[in-house]
Design an enzyme around this catalytic site. Structure first.
Site, PDB file in Angstrom:
ATOM      1  CB  CYS A 144      -0.968  -0.008   1.171  1.00 16.03           C
ATOM      2  SG  CYS A 144      -2.059  -1.441   1.145  1.00 16.03           S
ATOM      3  CG  HIS A 151      -3.057   3.488   1.917  1.00 12.97           C
ATOM      4  ND1 HIS A 151      -3.618   3.045   0.736  1.00 12.97           N
ATOM      5  CD2 HIS A 151      -3.143   2.440   2.789  1.00 12.97           C
ATOM      6  CE1 HIS A 151      -4.027   1.795   0.898  1.00 12.97           C
ATOM      7  NE2 HIS A 151      -3.752   1.411   2.124  1.00 12.97           N
ATOM      8  CG  ASN A 205      -6.630  -0.728   1.415  1.00 20.45           C
ATOM      9  OD1 ASN A 205      -5.936  -0.411   0.453  1.00 20.45           O
ATOM     10  ND2 ASN A 205      -6.113  -1.072   2.579  1.00 20.45           N
TER      11      ASN A 205
END
Ligand code: COA
Length: 321
Positions: free
Chosen positions: A115, A248, A278
């Site tokens: 990520c 993020h 996500n």
């Protein structure tokens, strides 16, 4: 002085949004209330089985190249941040280059920092541009995380989605990226991993994403706060100089806790996690592009992009847009 400046952004989400209620209808033992309250996620996009990361990357890249007002042939470096590549090899970046019709081009490679991948890729491309070796980089985050989710594990499968985001980063006399910071601590790898591999045609270990959610939550909030401060100090600025914090997009509660720790009000945090969940390396450029296209992010503003993910890795990029 050569700066690396974002010339254009693009993003792409595959298919129709899948709501939390759609997941319930598919037989997952969860609820819109649980997911929304714990994570802020309302929907995600899931790629069809034959759609790959390089295809999503291509769609986002075409939009970024168009926004930058250049041609694919002007690109002399491609970095694709992904943990869900099309193949073991060639790289997703090579496949993307071919889809864009670029032949005899510059370097292409994938970068794997989960990520944090987009922050790592942007900071890496900046070094190429500032050194004078490259003029125009295509930096992409592209993921089909739906492929590595255990759809019987409700603690993880509701959190992630597929998508891609891209920027064209070009050499410029104007700033540009102002500061970058990248970090890792591999000793934390067990709290978020896909601990499997393909060995002689057989999957060895576990091919699905496994996570200790509470440990990840605590770690993420701590390092996102630290690394944001680090780049702001490096640039000789204060947090008050930052126009937009673009973290993020893992979880709304992580975004809120990070904003609070940094003293940045939520009105200055770009939060798109509700719309796409996500999407790992794709989430920062997706959030950036959505905010550019809806007019919140304007030229000349200071943006703080930051990520955290498997590894553990974390990093931030402070830039003038
Ligand atoms: N729907 C309904 N109930 C669920 C559920 C779901 N999708 N997933 C888990 N539960 C249940 C659990 O079984 C547990 O039930 P129990 O109390 O009867 O045992 C209960 O909800 C609480 O589970 P827990 O895992 O302790 O929840 P939590 O409050 O820690 O929230 C996360 C879980 C994953 C939302 C949270 O830990 C988190 O956001 N972590 C960070 C994850 C992340 O961002 N990862 C990516 C970083 S790059």
């Amino acid at each position: 002085m050569i700066y690396a400046r974002v010339a254009g952004t693009g993003s792409f989400l595959p298919g129709k949004p899948i709501t939390n209620d759609d997941l319930v209808a598919r037989g997952i033992e969860t609820s819109d209330e649980w997911i929304a309250e714990r994570t802020g996620i309302r929907m995600r996009h899931l790629a069809e089985p034959d759609v790959t990361a390089s295809q999503l990357a291509y769609e986002a890249s075409v939009r970024a190249i168009e926004a930058a007002g250049c041609q694919p042939s002007d690109i002399d470096l491609i970095i694709v941040a992904t943990s869900t590549p099309d193949y073991i090899f060639p790289s997703t970046a090579a496949l993307l280059q071919a889809r864009l019709g670029i032949t005899n081009g510059g370097a292409v490679f994938d970068l794997q920092a989960v990520c944090t991948g987009f922050a790592y890729a942007l900071a890496t491309a900046e070094k190429f541009i500032r050194s004078g070796s490259n003029k125009r980089a295509l930096v992409v985050g592209a993921e089909v995380f739906s492929r590595i989710l255990d759809w019987n594990d409700r603690g993880t499968c509701v959190l992630f989605g597929d998508g891609a985001g891209a920027v064209v980063l070009e050499a410029s006399a104007r700033p540009g990226i102002l500061a970058t910071a990248l970090h890792a601590d591999g000793s934390h790898s067990p709290i978020l991993s896909v601990p499997g591999q393909i060995n002689r045609g057989v999957v060895i270990g576990d091919p699905f994403l496994r996570m200790d959610g509470q440990a990840v939550f605590k770690f993420a909030v701590k390092v996102l706060g630290e690394v944001a401060r680090e780049v702001v100090e490096q640039a000789g600025l204060t947090m008050g100089d930052v126009d937009w914090l673009i973290p993020h997009q893992a979880n709304m509660r992580i975004l809120q806790a990070t904003g609070k720790r940094l003293g940045v009000p939520m009105e200055k945090v770009i939060a798109t996690v509700a719309q796409h969940g996500n999407t790992s390396a794709a989430s920062i450029p997706l959030a950036l592009d959505l905010a550019v296209r809806d007019g919140r992010v304007q030229r000349g503003q200071k943006l703080l992009l930051e990520g955290v993910g498997g590894g553990f890795t974390w990093g931030a990029v402070l830039l003038e847009f």
